[in-house]
Design a protein around this motif. Structure first.
Motif, short mmCIF file in Angstrom:
data_model
loop_
_atom_site.label_atom_id
_atom_site.label_comp_id
_atom_site.label_asym_id
_atom_site.label_seq_id
_atom_site.Cartn_x
_atom_site.Cartn_y
_atom_site.Cartn_z
N ASP A 5 0.84 -1.21 0.00
CA ASP A 5 0.00 0.00 0.00
C ASP A 5 0.87 1.25 0.00
N PHE A 6 2.00 1.17 0.72
CA PHE A 6 2.92 2.30 0.79
C PHE A 6 3.50 2.58 -0.60
N ILE A 7 3.89 1.52 -1.30
CA ILE A 7 4.46 1.70 -2.65
C ILE A 7 3.41 2.31 -3.58
N THR A 8 2.18 1.82 -3.48
CA THR A 8 1.10 2.38 -4.33
C THR A 8 0.92 3.86 -4.02
N TRP A 9 0.94 4.19 -2.75
CA TRP A 9 0.78 5.59 -2.36
C TRP A 9 1.97 6.42 -2.88
N ILE A 10 3.18 5.90 -2.74
CA ILE A 10 4.36 6.63 -3.22
C ILE A 10 4.24 6.89 -4.71
N ARG A 11 3.78 5.89 -5.46
CA ARG A 11 3.65 6.08 -6.92
C ARG A 11 2.71 7.24 -7.25
N SER A 12 1.71 7.44 -6.39
CA SER A 12 0.75 8.53 -6.64
C SER A 12 1.36 9.89 -6.31
N GLN A 13 2.45 9.89 -5.58
CA GLN A 13 3.05 11.14 -5.11
C GLN A 13 4.22 11.61 -5.96
N GLN A 14 4.67 10.76 -6.87
CA GLN A 14 6.00 11.00 -7.43
C GLN A 14 6.11 12.19 -8.37
N SER A 15 7.24 12.87 -8.24
CA SER A 15 7.53 14.00 -9.12
C SER A 15 8.11 13.46 -10.43
N ALA A 43 9.51 4.42 -9.36
CA ALA A 43 9.43 3.43 -8.28
C ALA A 43 8.28 2.47 -8.52
N GLY A 44 8.47 1.23 -8.12
CA GLY A 44 7.40 0.23 -8.23
C GLY A 44 7.85 -1.01 -8.98
N ASP A 45 8.93 -0.91 -9.74
CA ASP A 45 9.51 -2.11 -10.35
C ASP A 45 10.69 -2.54 -9.48
N ASP A 46 11.46 -3.51 -9.95
CA ASP A 46 12.60 -3.94 -9.13
C ASP A 46 13.68 -2.87 -9.06
N LEU A 47 13.88 -2.19 -10.17
CA LEU A 47 14.81 -1.05 -10.20
C LEU A 47 14.13 0.10 -10.94
N ALA A 48 14.54 1.31 -10.64
CA ALA A 48 14.12 2.46 -11.45
C ALA A 48 15.04 2.54 -12.67
N VAL A 49 14.60 3.20 -13.71
CA VAL A 49 15.41 3.34 -14.93
C VAL A 49 15.56 4.83 -15.24
N ASP A 95 12.23 18.27 -4.08
CA ASP A 95 11.44 18.84 -5.18
C ASP A 95 11.98 20.19 -5.70
N PRO A 96 12.40 21.11 -4.83
CA PRO A 96 12.89 22.39 -5.36
C PRO A 96 14.11 22.22 -6.28
N PHE A 97 14.77 21.07 -6.19
CA PHE A 97 15.95 20.83 -7.02
C PHE A 97 15.67 19.80 -8.11
N ASN A 98 14.37 19.54 -8.35
CA ASN A 98 13.95 18.60 -9.39
C ASN A 98 14.65 17.25 -9.26
N CYS A 99 14.74 16.80 -8.02
CA CYS A 99 15.42 15.52 -7.75
C CYS A 99 14.37 14.51 -7.28
N PRO A 100 13.87 13.67 -8.19
CA PRO A 100 12.81 12.74 -7.79
C PRO A 100 13.34 11.56 -6.97
N LEU A 101 12.51 11.10 -6.04
CA LEU A 101 12.80 9.85 -5.32
C LEU A 101 12.28 8.72 -6.20
N VAL A 102 13.16 7.90 -6.70
CA VAL A 102 12.75 6.93 -7.73
C VAL A 102 12.67 5.49 -7.21
N GLY A 103 12.97 5.29 -5.95
CA GLY A 103 12.86 3.93 -5.43
C GLY A 103 13.27 3.87 -3.98
N GLY A 104 13.08 2.70 -3.40
CA GLY A 104 13.46 2.56 -2.00
C GLY A 104 13.01 1.25 -1.42
#
Ligand SMILES: [Mg+2]
Length: 298
Positions: free
Chosen positions: A6-16, A25-31, A115-124
């Protein structure tokens, strides 16, 4: 009870969004799509409950901001552009009323800083354990047209600069500082900076890192050290001199850099000299500037 998925689903809805990110985020690795002209810079930094923050005092949003800002400050120190980040958190099994809400706040704190530096969190990755909260961020940076500035390029005769007042960050700034990314890129693109570091362990220790790695010494002028108001406040509590706080306290995250240019719009605190000793000059005398035993105080 919501779980990790549920946390991953929520994170996907938040992503920049970022043009670099091909798969978030949401696969095994980000690309990420990487410009072949860019150098890839990588760093990692963690914060631990009881060491870098106190979860009884500091909100999860502030903790998330701090860990991301520490990584962004390392990007500033090398004058690179943050490109993306991945994070892990180990949540305590006991003591959190709503772990899902807590993890969301941690994430939002990281995102707010990045976000102010356009640096997305792409996985975790998240996990729970019978220990205090631990949060780690790995950051990827790109050189984007400016060769990375290291600690090893200081030359005899260079001036030593800092970007702001120092000391007493423990009164609160260690949680709320702003990484000097814009300033780092601006200086690095307009003047020749020979070495740079962000002040995380205190001026006395971080200047030593530059001197050791550059095989030079330094003279610091005590009268020129910019003393933060918090250093003065703290000295009223612990009766150490405000100058000592400015020289030795950590977690200011201002930049410390060297340049042969005598007219940089930053605060000049001294000069690089031959040898290996670092001296502090006051009106009356010159004494070795030794790093004080550094302890992380909350
Ligand atoms: Mg650093």
């Amino acid at each position: 009870m919501p779980g990790e998925f549920d946390f991953i689903t929520w994170i996907r809805s938040q992503q920049s969004k970022s043009p670099l990110v091909q798969l978030r985020a949401g696969d095994d690795l980000a690309v990420l799509k990487w410009d072949p002209n860019d150098l890839l810079l990588v760093g990692v930094d963690q914060v631990l409950d009881g060491i870098h923050f106190d979860s009884k005092i500091h909100a999860p949003r502030a903790i998330g901001r701090k860990v991301m800002n520490r990584n962004l400050s390392d990007c500033a120190a090398m004058a690179c552009v943050p490109a993306a980040a991945v994070a892990t958190c180990a949540l305590p099994l006991a003591g959190l009323a709503d772990p899902f809400a807590y993890a969301k706040e941690l994430y939002l704190g990281m995102k707010e800083a990045a976000d102010p530096f356009n640096c997305p969190l792409v996985g975790g990755d998240t996990a729970s354990w019978n220990n205090p909260l631990a949060v780690t961020v790995t950051i990827l940076g790109r050189s984007a047209g400016i060769p990375p500035i290291t600690r090893s390029g200081a030359k005899v005769g260079d001036w030593i600069y800092v970007t702001g007042p120092l000391g007493g960050s423990i009164l609160g700034r260690h949680m709320t500082f702003h990484p000097r990314l814009e300033l780092a890129r601006q200086f690095a693109s307009t003047i020749h900076i020979t070495s740079m570091i962000d002040i995380s362990d205190g001026l006395s220790r971080d200047l030593r890192h530059i001197c050791q790695q550059s095989n030079v010494g330094a003279i610091v002028d005590a009268d020129k050290i910019p003393i933060h108001e918090d250093a003065r406040k703290l000295s009223q509590q612990d009766h150490l001199a405000p100058l000592d706080h400015a020289l030795h306290d950590g977690e200011d995250h201002e930049l410390l850099f060297t340049s042969a240019n005598p007219e940089v719009p930053a605060i000049c605190v001294g000069q690089i000299v031959e040898g290996s000793s670092i001296q502090l000059n006051t009106k009356l005398k010159s004494v070795p500037l030794e790093p004080k035993a550094w302890e992380h105080r909350l």
